[in-house]
Design an enzyme around this catalytic site. Structure first.
Site, PDB file in Angstrom:
ATOM      1  N   ASN A 167     -68.824  91.340  -7.890  1.00  0.00           N
ATOM      2  CA  ASN A 167     -69.869  91.851  -8.820  1.00  0.00           C
ATOM      3  C   ASN A 167     -69.463  91.659 -10.405  1.00  0.00           C
ATOM      4  O   ASN A 167     -68.494  92.385 -10.972  1.00  0.00           O
ATOM      5  CB  ASN A 167     -70.526  93.300  -8.476  1.00  0.00           C
ATOM      6  CG  ASN A 167     -71.442  93.554  -9.228  1.00  0.00           C
ATOM      7  OD1 ASN A 167     -71.381  93.510 -10.571  1.00  0.00           O
ATOM      8  ND2 ASN A 167     -72.508  94.370  -8.574  1.00  0.00           N
ATOM      9  N   HIS A 184     -70.546  94.044 -15.039  1.00  0.00           N
ATOM     10  CA  HIS A 184     -69.765  94.573 -16.150  1.00  0.00           C
ATOM     11  C   HIS A 184     -69.185  93.605 -17.350  1.00  0.00           C
ATOM     12  O   HIS A 184     -68.782  94.144 -18.160  1.00  0.00           O
ATOM     13  CB  HIS A 184     -69.072  95.542 -15.856  1.00  0.00           C
ATOM     14  CG  HIS A 184     -70.115  96.777 -15.045  1.00  0.00           C
ATOM     15  ND1 HIS A 184     -70.900  97.201 -15.650  1.00  0.00           N
ATOM     16  CD2 HIS A 184     -70.041  97.107 -13.715  1.00  0.00           C
ATOM     17  CE1 HIS A 184     -71.469  98.162 -14.953  1.00  0.00           C
ATOM     18  NE2 HIS A 184     -71.107  98.186 -13.710  1.00  0.00           N
ATOM     19  N   HIS A 204     -76.642  92.251 -10.437  1.00  0.00           N
ATOM     20  CA  HIS A 204     -77.749  93.052 -10.102  1.00  0.00           C
ATOM     21  C   HIS A 204     -78.643  93.108 -11.541  1.00  0.00           C
ATOM     22  O   HIS A 204     -77.994  93.409 -12.608  1.00  0.00           O
ATOM     23  CB  HIS A 204     -77.198  94.424 -10.207  1.00  0.00           C
ATOM     24  CG  HIS A 204     -78.203  95.694 -10.134  1.00  0.00           C
ATOM     25  ND1 HIS A 204     -77.911  96.841  -9.687  1.00  0.00           N
ATOM     26  CD2 HIS A 204     -79.531  95.581 -10.045  1.00  0.00           C
ATOM     27  CE1 HIS A 204     -78.903  97.544  -9.697  1.00  0.00           C
ATOM     28  NE2 HIS A 204     -80.192  96.744  -9.444  1.00  0.00           N
ATOM     29  N   ARG A 232     -81.198  94.338 -13.325  1.00  0.00           N
ATOM     30  CA  ARG A 232     -81.946  95.903 -13.517  1.00  0.00           C
ATOM     31  C   ARG A 232     -83.221  95.648 -14.384  1.00  0.00           C
ATOM     32  O   ARG A 232     -83.204  94.698 -15.105  1.00  0.00           O
ATOM     33  CB  ARG A 232     -80.894  96.979 -14.139  1.00  0.00           C
ATOM     34  CG  ARG A 232     -79.862  97.201 -13.398  1.00  0.00           C
ATOM     35  CD  ARG A 232     -78.753  98.272 -13.834  1.00  0.00           C
ATOM     36  NE  ARG A 232     -79.791  99.498 -13.506  1.00  0.00           N
ATOM     37  CZ  ARG A 232     -79.291 100.491 -12.712  1.00  0.00           C
ATOM     38  NH1 ARG A 232     -78.346 100.603 -12.087  1.00  0.00           N
ATOM     39  NH2 ARG A 232     -80.020 101.652 -12.742  1.00  0.00           N
ATOM     40  N   ARG A 288     -79.783  96.035 -18.662  1.00  0.00           N
ATOM     41  CA  ARG A 288     -78.783  96.564 -19.558  1.00  0.00           C
ATOM     42  C   ARG A 288     -77.670  95.604 -19.405  1.00  0.00           C
ATOM     43  O   ARG A 288     -76.531  95.699 -20.372  1.00  0.00           O
ATOM     44  CB  ARG A 288     -78.375  98.018 -18.951  1.00  0.00           C
ATOM     45  CG  ARG A 288     -77.944  98.227 -17.695  1.00  0.00           C
ATOM     46  CD  ARG A 288     -77.531  99.486 -17.366  1.00  0.00           C
ATOM     47  NE  ARG A 288     -78.814 100.258 -17.194  1.00  0.00           N
ATOM     48  CZ  ARG A 288     -78.877 101.532 -16.462  1.00  0.00           C
ATOM     49  NH1 ARG A 288     -77.432 101.871 -15.842  1.00  0.00           N
ATOM     50  NH2 ARG A 288     -79.801 102.276 -16.206  1.00  0.00           N
ATOM     51  N   GLU A 326     -78.533  91.541  -6.294  1.00  0.00           N
ATOM     52  CA  GLU A 326     -78.959  92.796  -6.234  1.00  0.00           C
ATOM     53  C   GLU A 326     -80.347  93.248  -6.828  1.00  0.00           C
ATOM     54  O   GLU A 326     -80.505  92.941  -8.147  1.00  0.00           O
ATOM     55  CB  GLU A 326     -77.972  94.103  -6.508  1.00  0.00           C
ATOM     56  CG  GLU A 326     -76.758  94.042  -5.816  1.00  0.00           C
ATOM     57  CD  GLU A 326     -75.614  94.866  -6.245  1.00  0.00           C
ATOM     58  OE1 GLU A 326     -76.007  95.429  -7.242  1.00  0.00           O
ATOM     59  OE2 GLU A 326     -74.677  94.912  -5.701  1.00  0.00           O
ATOM     60  N   THR A 362     -75.319 104.080 -12.637  1.00  0.00           N
ATOM     61  CA  THR A 362     -75.100 103.171 -11.745  1.00  0.00           C
ATOM     62  C   THR A 362     -75.786 103.391 -10.624  1.00  0.00           C
ATOM     63  O   THR A 362     -76.438 104.709 -10.387  1.00  0.00           O
ATOM     64  CB  THR A 362     -73.564 102.981 -11.438  1.00  0.00           C
ATOM     65  OG1 THR A 362     -73.347 101.911 -10.501  1.00  0.00           O
ATOM     66  CG2 THR A 362     -72.872 104.161 -10.885  1.00  0.00           C
ATOM     67  N   THR A 363     -75.782 102.587  -9.570  1.00  0.00           N
ATOM     68  CA  THR A 363     -76.734 103.037  -8.347  1.00  0.00           C
ATOM     69  C   THR A 363     -76.151 104.287  -7.597  1.00  0.00           C
ATOM     70  O   THR A 363     -75.101 104.130  -7.000  1.00  0.00           O
ATOM     71  CB  THR A 363     -76.747 101.752  -7.418  1.00  0.00           C
ATOM     72  OG1 THR A 363     -76.998 100.706  -8.083  1.00  0.00           O
ATOM     73  CG2 THR A 363     -77.635 101.855  -6.368  1.00  0.00           C
ATOM     74  N   GLU A 413     -75.872  97.126   3.456  1.00  0.00           N
ATOM     75  CA  GLU A 413     -74.600  97.253   2.727  1.00  0.00           C
ATOM     76  C   GLU A 413     -74.451  98.921   2.765  1.00  0.00           C
ATOM     77  O   GLU A 413     -75.394  99.625   2.059  1.00  0.00           O
ATOM     78  CB  GLU A 413     -74.627  96.728   1.243  1.00  0.00           C
ATOM     79  CG  GLU A 413     -73.320  96.955   0.577  1.00  0.00           C
ATOM     80  CD  GLU A 413     -73.332  96.316  -0.621  1.00  0.00           C
ATOM     81  OE1 GLU A 413     -73.829  95.048  -0.575  1.00  0.00           O
ATOM     82  OE2 GLU A 413     -72.535  96.477  -1.561  1.00  0.00           O
ATOM     83  N   HIS A 463     -69.332  99.840  -3.476  1.00  0.00           N
ATOM     84  CA  HIS A 463     -69.494 100.639  -4.636  1.00  0.00           C
ATOM     85  C   HIS A 463     -68.291 101.514  -4.875  1.00  0.00           C
ATOM     86  O   HIS A 463     -67.841 102.390  -4.124  1.00  0.00           O
ATOM     87  CB  HIS A 463     -70.826 101.583  -4.572  1.00  0.00           C
ATOM     88  CG  HIS A 463     -71.297 102.024  -5.725  1.00  0.00           C
ATOM     89  ND1 HIS A 463     -70.820 102.937  -6.688  1.00  0.00           N
ATOM     90  CD2 HIS A 463     -72.450 101.502  -6.338  1.00  0.00           C
ATOM     91  CE1 HIS A 463     -71.534 102.859  -7.653  1.00  0.00           C
ATOM     92  NE2 HIS A 463     -72.507 102.175  -7.180  1.00  0.00           N
ATOM     93  N   GLY A 464     -67.676 101.428  -5.960  1.00  0.00           N
ATOM     94  CA  GLY A 464     -66.682 102.376  -6.553  1.00  0.00           C
ATOM     95  C   GLY A 464     -65.141 101.953  -5.885  1.00  0.00           C
ATOM     96  O   GLY A 464     -64.335 102.705  -6.341  1.00  0.00           O
ATOM     97  N   GLY A 489     -67.054  95.588  -7.924  1.00  0.00           N
ATOM     98  CA  GLY A 489     -67.184  94.811  -9.608  1.00  0.00           C
ATOM     99  C   GLY A 489     -66.525  95.635 -10.242  1.00  0.00           C
ATOM    100  O   GLY A 489     -65.369  95.188 -10.922  1.00  0.00           O
TER     101      GLY A 489
END
Ligand code: PXP
Length: 257
Positions: free
Chosen positions: A12, A15, A48, A50, A54, A75, A105-106, A156, A199-200, A221
């Site tokens: 991902n 960032h 993603h 958004r 952002r 995403e 974040t999500t 996911e 995630h994370g 990511g």
């Protein structure tokens, strides 16, 4: 010993765009990061788009669609605007995520069961157009069963809660959450879903997740983009690949003993 099933790694790149947008302008370029990720062995690129733009921009999605050679996983929130964009670019995969304007974040998974009728046209239209639809959900049986009923081929599983517990040093609670993710992966695979997770995840937390043999793909990511500051993106991705492969091989060896 049976060879462990290959676990795909999606990178991902959101960032990289976050850093670019801190100043405006063009640098660093997330599409360049995608190329580096491909060279480092990524199996796919995730971005993603958004609602508030952002990080990733519409132009980033257009360029990624044109320029990368590995599959793009877009995403997106379940909104008409995002559906139109996805249908215009037709990425390999679309992962539908819940999106709140004020979140950093999500934060959680989609409540597929409660939003069944609202999600149905998204899954149908994206699938008919040829994109592989994935639903980002909590590791919960009711959500998995709702995803199957909705006809989504992929889910996911959200690993954010597991990572928070592990990084807070609560090993017992983290092991419990990892077991919940493993049980959900097994249930999902048994019902015919392709199961991903993400995630994370970090070098320290990825092992128990990579060891889950039913998982087909991880999407990672933020941690890797952070590591890239210290070691470079290519080295960070190669190291993650290595940690994943070792965890999976170890789990496969333990199963065959
Ligand atoms: N998978 C999904 C569905 C996500 O929303 C995100 C964050 O954008 C990730 C994976 C990657 O999470 P992280 O950036 O924390 O590795």
């Amino acid at each position: 010993m049976t060879k462990p099933r290959y676990l795909r790694l999606g990178i991902n790149i959101d960032h990289v765009a976050t850093i670019r947008n801190a100043r405006g302008g063009r640098f660093p370029d997330p599409v360049r990061a995608a190329h580096v990720a491909e060279q480092a062995g990524a199996d796919g690129i995730t971005a993603h788009l958004r609602e508030d733009r952002r990080h990733i921009s519409d132009d980033d999605i257009a360029r990624l669609t044109r320029e990368i050679s590995k599959p793009l996983n877009l995403e997106m929130a379940a909104t008409q605007e995002m559906l139109d964009i996805a249908l215009a670019h037709l990425p390999h995969a679309c992962c539908i995520v819940p999106e709140k304007r004020e979140e950093r974040t999500t934060e959680g998974g989609l409540d597929v069961a409660a939003n069944f009728e609202r999600l149905q046209p998204f899954v149908r239209q994206l699938s008919q157009a040829g994109s592989r639809v994935s639903l980002f959900i909590e590791p919960d049986t009711a959500q998995l069963d709702a995803a199957v009923a909705l006809g989504a081929p992929v889910v996911e599983l959200h690993t954010g809660h597991y990572c928070e517990l592990a990084l807070a040093g609560d090993a017992q609670a983290a092991a419990c959450e990892a077991a919940r993710i493993a049980a959900a992966s097994a249930h999902g695979a048994a019902t015919g879903l392709e199961v991903h997770a993400g995630h994370g995840l970090t070098f320290d937390t990825v092992g128990p997740i990579a060891a889950i043999s039913e998982l087909a793909e991880l999407n990672i990511g933020h941690f890797l983009i952070g590591e890239a500051i210290f070691t470079g993106l290519e080295a960070a991705i190669r190291k993650m690949r290595n940690v994943m492969d070792r965890a999976r091989a170890k789990a496969a060896a333990a199963e065959t003993v």
